[in-house]
Design a protein around this motif. Structure first.
Motif, PDB file in Angstrom:
ATOM      1  N   PRO A 216      13.715   8.007 -10.309  1.00 37.73           N
ATOM      2  CA  PRO A 216      12.995   7.158  -9.360  1.00 37.73           C
ATOM      3  C   PRO A 216      13.480   7.386  -7.931  1.00 37.73           C
ATOM      4  O   PRO A 216      14.669   7.638  -7.701  1.00 37.73           O
ATOM      5  N   LEU A 217      12.563   7.309  -6.995  1.00 35.67           N
ATOM      6  CA  LEU A 217      12.909   7.446  -5.587  1.00 35.67           C
ATOM      7  C   LEU A 217      13.512   6.136  -5.088  1.00 35.67           C
ATOM      8  O   LEU A 217      12.905   5.077  -5.213  1.00 35.67           O
ATOM      9  N   ARG A 218      14.707   6.222  -4.536  1.00 38.92           N
ATOM     10  CA  ARG A 218      15.351   5.031  -3.982  1.00 38.92           C
ATOM     11  C   ARG A 218      14.647   4.643  -2.681  1.00 38.92           C
ATOM     12  O   ARG A 218      14.490   5.484  -1.780  1.00 38.92           O
ATOM     13  N   VAL A 219      14.230   3.383  -2.572  1.00 42.10           N
ATOM     14  CA  VAL A 219      13.547   2.931  -1.368  1.00 42.10           C
ATOM     15  C   VAL A 219      14.190   1.641  -0.859  1.00 42.10           C
ATOM     16  O   VAL A 219      14.722   0.841  -1.630  1.00 42.10           O
ATOM     17  N   LEU A 220      14.137   1.477   0.460  1.00 41.35           N
ATOM     18  CA  LEU A 220      14.552   0.245   1.110  1.00 41.35           C
ATOM     19  C   LEU A 220      13.329  -0.407   1.734  1.00 41.35           C
ATOM     20  O   LEU A 220      12.430   0.278   2.225  1.00 41.35           O
ATOM     21  N   VAL A 221      13.294  -1.711   1.726  1.00 44.67           N
ATOM     22  CA  VAL A 221      12.247  -2.453   2.414  1.00 44.67           C
ATOM     23  C   VAL A 221      12.682  -2.636   3.864  1.00 44.67           C
ATOM     24  O   VAL A 221      13.762  -3.188   4.130  1.00 44.67           O
TER      25      VAL A 221
ATOM     26  N   CYS B 248       6.239  -0.716  -9.612  1.00 44.29           N
ATOM     27  CA  CYS B 248       6.383   0.681  -9.173  1.00 44.29           C
ATOM     28  C   CYS B 248       7.518   1.350  -9.959  1.00 44.29           C
ATOM     29  O   CYS B 248       8.643   1.489  -9.442  1.00 44.29           O
ATOM     30  N   PRO B 249       7.258   1.768 -11.187  1.00 48.55           N
ATOM     31  CA  PRO B 249       8.324   2.317 -12.037  1.00 48.55           C
ATOM     32  C   PRO B 249       8.931   3.619 -11.517  1.00 48.55           C
ATOM     33  O   PRO B 249      10.038   3.977 -11.937  1.00 48.55           O
ATOM     34  N   ASN B 250       8.215   4.315 -10.624  1.00 45.38           N
ATOM     35  CA  ASN B 250       8.753   5.563 -10.090  1.00 45.38           C
ATOM     36  C   ASN B 250       9.575   5.352  -8.824  1.00 45.38           C
ATOM     37  O   ASN B 250      10.013   6.326  -8.208  1.00 45.38           O
TER      38      ASN B 250
ATOM     39  N   LYS C 133       0.830  -1.200   0.000  1.00 51.04           N
ATOM     40  CA  LYS C 133       0.000   0.000   0.000  1.00 51.04           C
ATOM     41  C   LYS C 133       0.865   1.251   0.000  1.00 51.04           C
ATOM     42  O   LYS C 133       0.628   2.186  -0.781  1.00 51.04           O
ATOM     43  N   LEU C 134       1.873   1.273   0.866  1.00 51.50           N
ATOM     44  CA  LEU C 134       2.757   2.434   0.924  1.00 51.50           C
ATOM     45  C   LEU C 134       3.570   2.552  -0.349  1.00 51.50           C
ATOM     46  O   LEU C 134       3.739   3.650  -0.893  1.00 51.50           O
ATOM     47  N   ALA C 135       4.071   1.447  -0.853  1.00 49.59           N
ATOM     48  CA  ALA C 135       4.858   1.477  -2.090  1.00 49.59           C
ATOM     49  C   ALA C 135       4.023   2.029  -3.241  1.00 49.59           C
ATOM     50  O   ALA C 135       4.488   2.878  -4.018  1.00 49.59           O
TER      51      ALA C 135
ATOM     52  N   ILE D 229       2.437   9.120  -6.189  1.00 43.31           N
ATOM     53  CA  ILE D 229       2.732  10.520  -5.873  1.00 43.31           C
ATOM     54  C   ILE D 229       3.986  10.985  -6.617  1.00 43.31           C
ATOM     55  O   ILE D 229       4.037  12.121  -7.109  1.00 43.31           O
ATOM     56  N   CYS D 230       4.993  10.132  -6.708  1.00 45.39           N
ATOM     57  CA  CYS D 230       6.193  10.501  -7.463  1.00 45.39           C
ATOM     58  C   CYS D 230       5.836  10.823  -8.908  1.00 45.39           C
ATOM     59  O   CYS D 230       6.372  11.776  -9.503  1.00 45.39           O
ATOM     60  N   GLY D 231       4.898  10.051  -9.470  1.00 43.00           N
ATOM     61  CA  GLY D 231       4.449  10.315 -10.838  1.00 43.00           C
ATOM     62  C   GLY D 231       3.697  11.619 -10.938  1.00 43.00           C
ATOM     63  O   GLY D 231       3.912  12.405 -11.877  1.00 43.00           O
TER      64      GLY D 231
END
Length: 253
Positions: free
Chosen positions: A138-143, A172-174, A121-123, A129-131
């Motif tokens: 792309p926003l770098r994210v960690l799990v 999640c391409p962004n 859901k958060l991803a 929102i990034c789009g």
């Protein structure tokens, strides 16, 4: 010890010179280098965590050349980022509620990494929102992974890590699936299984995604255990009080 001497100790402690933020940064960097030499790990990034500290403290570290900073609260990182130099690489390392995602991304357009994604859901919300904001990269994210099983800590269960990583990578391409993060138990030094667990999560996810393990970061290690984390392969450590001093929280009413 006499009563007079005992009474003088608090005053003497108060009069002792405080270690500066610049000295704190230098000391931590020295310890990182020593831990890296012991382990052969040359990839570790220091994220200086300014949680509850004024922007002036962050800027003191900035003045000695540091650029990676982390914050736990949306309002605090937005306020600091709006007044800080644009070349700071901000990391958000606190639990993020979906309804605050837009405020974070709008308020910190140069957000470098979000380390605490723990649900699809958060991803999905971050991706959307990034789009909408037209983010160029792309926003770098960690799990975030709950490797200790403690109910007080956020994070996805280890058994669910690969599925979430695959969702981010494929749907999640962004977002850029950049790696994994955990918070070890306070007694990590005698119980390294938390960090071992995160490494195993990376191994399984890398195999599923067709990546080399080295392409995925490991964010593990804080003030009390960052040297041990580096020796176990951490590429990203989050250090606050060792640099900025003990945190002072306002009284809750």
């Amino acid at each position: 010890m006499t009563a007079q001497a005992s009474a003088q100790e608090p005053a003497a402690a108060a009069a002792a010179p405080k270690v500066s933020v610049a000295d704190g940064i230098k000391d931590v960097m020295r310890r990182i280098e020593e831990a890296s030499q012991r382990s052969g790990n040359k990839r570790t990034r220091l994220v200086a965590v300014g949680k509850t500290k004024p922007l002036e403290a962050v800027l003191e570290a900035y003045q000695v050349g540091h650029r990676s900073f982390g914050e736990n609260y949306v309002q605090e990182i937005v306020e600091k980022a709006g007044k800080a130099p644009e070349d700071i690489q901000w990391h958000f390392i606190g639990h993020l509620q979906s309804n605050k995602a837009k405020a974070l991304l709008q308020g910190v357009p140069n957000l470098y990494m979000l380390e605490t994604v723990d649900t699809t859901k958060l991803a999905d919300r971050l991706n959307r929102i990034c789009g909408e904001l037209g983010r160029e990269t792309p926003l770098r994210v960690l799990v975030q992974v709950n490797t200790s099983g403690e109910e007080s800590k956020h994070g996805v269960e280890p058994s669910e890590v690969t599925a979430l990583a695959a969702h981010i990578s494929g749907s999640c391409p962004n977002l850029e699936m950049a790696g994994f993060m955990t918070i070890g138990m306070p007694d990590y030094t005698s119980k390294p299984e938390n960090f071992t667990c995160l490494k195993e999560c990376r191994r399984k996810a890398a195999a599923e995604l067709g990546l080399d393990e080295s392409e995925l970061e490991l964010s593990m290690g804080m003030s009390g255990d960052f040297e041990a984390a580096i020796e176990m392969g951490s590429t990203n450590i989050r250090v606050g009080s060792t640099i900025f001093g003990a945190r002072i929280y306002p009284n809750k009413k």
